[in-house]
Design a protein around this motif. Structure first.
Motif, mmCIF file in Angstrom:
data_model
loop_
_atom_site.group_PDB
_atom_site.id
_atom_site.type_symbol
_atom_site.label_atom_id
_atom_site.label_comp_id
_atom_site.label_asym_id
_atom_site.label_seq_id
_atom_site.Cartn_x
_atom_site.Cartn_y
_atom_site.Cartn_z
ATOM 1 N N HIS A 75 0.697 -1.108 -0.019
ATOM 2 C CA HIS A 75 -0.017 -0.099 0.004
ATOM 3 C C HIS A 75 0.911 1.329 -0.001
ATOM 4 O O HIS A 75 1.653 1.795 1.230
ATOM 5 C CB HIS A 75 -1.057 -0.109 1.219
ATOM 6 N N HIS A 77 1.381 5.424 -2.036
ATOM 7 C CA HIS A 77 0.846 6.359 -3.056
ATOM 8 C C HIS A 77 1.904 7.126 -3.388
ATOM 9 O O HIS A 77 2.119 8.305 -3.270
ATOM 10 C CB HIS A 77 0.048 7.362 -2.266
ATOM 11 N N LYS A 144 -0.332 3.124 -5.872
ATOM 12 C CA LYS A 144 -1.868 3.559 -6.402
ATOM 13 C C LYS A 144 -1.624 4.996 -6.886
ATOM 14 O O LYS A 144 -0.828 5.830 -6.577
ATOM 15 C CB LYS A 144 -2.607 3.799 -4.913
ATOM 16 N N HIS A 243 -9.768 1.583 0.936
ATOM 17 C CA HIS A 243 -9.390 2.244 2.156
ATOM 18 C C HIS A 243 -10.663 2.351 3.086
ATOM 19 O O HIS A 243 -11.627 3.087 2.610
ATOM 20 C CB HIS A 243 -9.090 3.700 2.206
ATOM 21 N N HIS A 266 -6.357 0.346 6.418
ATOM 22 C CA HIS A 266 -6.460 1.179 7.387
ATOM 23 C C HIS A 266 -7.128 0.678 8.765
ATOM 24 O O HIS A 266 -6.260 0.289 9.758
ATOM 25 C CB HIS A 266 -7.342 2.377 7.341
ATOM 26 N N ASP A 317 1.857 2.665 3.334
ATOM 27 C CA ASP A 317 0.873 3.757 2.998
ATOM 28 C C ASP A 317 1.797 5.112 2.835
ATOM 29 O O ASP A 317 1.371 6.123 2.742
ATOM 30 C CB ASP A 317 -0.102 4.295 4.138
HETATM 31 FE FE FE Z 1 -3.686 4.824 1.628
#
Ligand code: FE
Ligand code: NIG
Length: 406
Positions: A75, A77, A144, A243, A266, A317
């Motif tokens: 995960h 970004h 992502k 999420h 999450h 994340d």
């Molecule tokens: Fe995220």
């Protein structure tokens, strides 16, 4: 041609196949004075050094160090432009994350900068972030989109992500993220129509992503929106994930499970109902301790999830707003401190279960037939990977059977 790795003081790996659930997460295979035979991109054999009876073209002595599977970061970004330093200062002065988002800052400010960047600029911005994740033990990284917002900008982000496939040694897994709806509620239906009728079909037909993720939250998308997006993704043969339960448990976990999601990520606000549902579903429960640290949110209830029989994974994340965490190793180490995982559970969460969160069965373990993705650590004891804070205990990474060189 077989390469034999020797001088492995201790090898630690999740056993078995697939996601490890509940109490299984704390059970590792640990081999003292181990050896690993690598043939091409794969592991051919793993066992105690003295049990090796084959022949190897080459032997590499790792000098009495521990070896674990390469970390899978399920995960991130890492494709974004601009920064969130002013938001950060506002937040630590007491303005809540959701309030910054609601007034057009936060994710929306990153979207403005990302949409204005070219694909080449996005690649150059993401490159050092990906390199940092690799230095922190990642051998596979999910990335992502989600800061593009418009059709064109989401496609540009996915093109940037896809540019790393085949050009970076680290394995990159691209995901389309449907992140936040238009600020004006009157535009929401049209936006969802664009996502389901244009964006998702185009991403699927061009093979730009393998899964579609959606942020289900009061300030983002509703369960009703998610059902429409999941339906469109599944119709195109894409996997789904969400999420969910970051600030409020509004049904995102239940909706994602009902659509066969690979993972829900999450879970800071999950309550016993969601925990029980994840204990009974194949969907992986991905925890993100960087968010707990950076936003000061409650930690996801990992102990209760494991007690319920769930498969827990951990990721960074890595993103500019909620988790500027650039080390999967540190994510694993924080899962021990903040979420109460044992070192063995944390290793499982960052390897076999993180691979399962991406639907990948060929990595995350040290076993014959798996991809030869592994980390050489700075100590004789594998637990250094869950212990060290702030320096990398990763001395060397092997990806697909070859040592990574700078
Ligand atoms: Fe995220
Ligand atoms: O995973 N929760 C939503 N999305 C990201 C944060 C993105 C951002 O703040 O830029 C997350 O936390």
């Amino acid at each position: 041609m077989v390469t034999l790795l020797t001088g492995i003081s201790q090898l630690a790996t999740a056993p078995g196949t697939g996601a490890r659930r509940g109490a299984e997460m704390g059970v590792l295979d640990i081999i003292e004075d181990a050896a690993i035979a690598i043939e091409g991109e794969r592991i051919a054999w793993v066992g105690p050094r003295r049990a090796w009876t084959g022949t190897a073209a080459e032997e590499r002595d790792l000098g009495g160090r521990a070896v674990v599977p390469g970390l899978v970061d399920p995960h991130t970004h890492v494709v974004w432009a601009g920064d969130r330093l002013a938001d950060f200062e506002a937040r630590v002065s007491g303005v809540p994350y959701e309030q910054i988002l609601a007034r057009g800052g936060g994710i929306r400010s990153t979207m403005r900068h990302t949409a204005a960047a070219s694909v080449v600029e996005l690649i150059e911005l993401a490159r050092p972030r990906l390199a940092a994740l690799v230095a922190g033990g990642a051998t596979t990284v999910e990335i992502k989109s989600g800061y593009g917002f418009t059709l064109e900008a989401e496609l540009a982000s996915l093109e940037a992500i896809n540019a790393f496939i085949g050009h970076a040694r680290v394995q990159v897994v691209p995901t389309l993220l449907i992140h936040v709806p238009p600020g004006n509620p009157a535009e929401r239906a049209d936006y969802l129509a664009m996502v389901t009728q244009e964006l998702i079909p185009e991403v699927a037909s061009r093979g730009l992503a393998t899964a579609v993720d959606i942020f289900i939250e009061r300030e983002a998308f509703s369960v009703e929106d998610a059902k429409v997006v999941f339906g469109a993704a599944l119709a195109e043969g894409l996997a789904v994930k969400a999420h969910a339960d970051q600030f409020h448990a509004i049904g995102g976990v239940e909706c994602a499970i009902a659509h066969g999601a690979l993972s829900v990520d999450h879970l800071e606000a999950s309550t016993p109902g969601q925990i029980a549902a994840l204990g009974a579903a194949p969907t992986v429960a991905t925890i993100l301790p960087g968010v707990t640290l950076h936003l000061g949110l409650p930690a996801a209830p990992a102990r209760a999830l494991i007690a319920a029989g769930a498969a827990v994974a951990v990721g960074t994340d890595c993103n500019p707003g909620s988790s500027p965490l650039f080390s999967p190793q540190l994510a694993v180490a924080l899962a021990v401190r903040l979420n109460g995982l044992t070192p063995a559970e944390a290793l499982t969460a960052g390897t076999a279960n993180a691979a399962a969160a991406l639907g990948l069965a060929d990595r995350g373990r040290l076993a014959a037939g798996q991809r030869a993705d592994l980390l050489v650590l700075d100590e004789r004891d594998w637990r250094t990977i869950t212990y060290t804070l702030g320096a990398s205990p990763v001395v060397a990474s092997w990806i697909a059977g070859r040592e990574l060189t700078a």
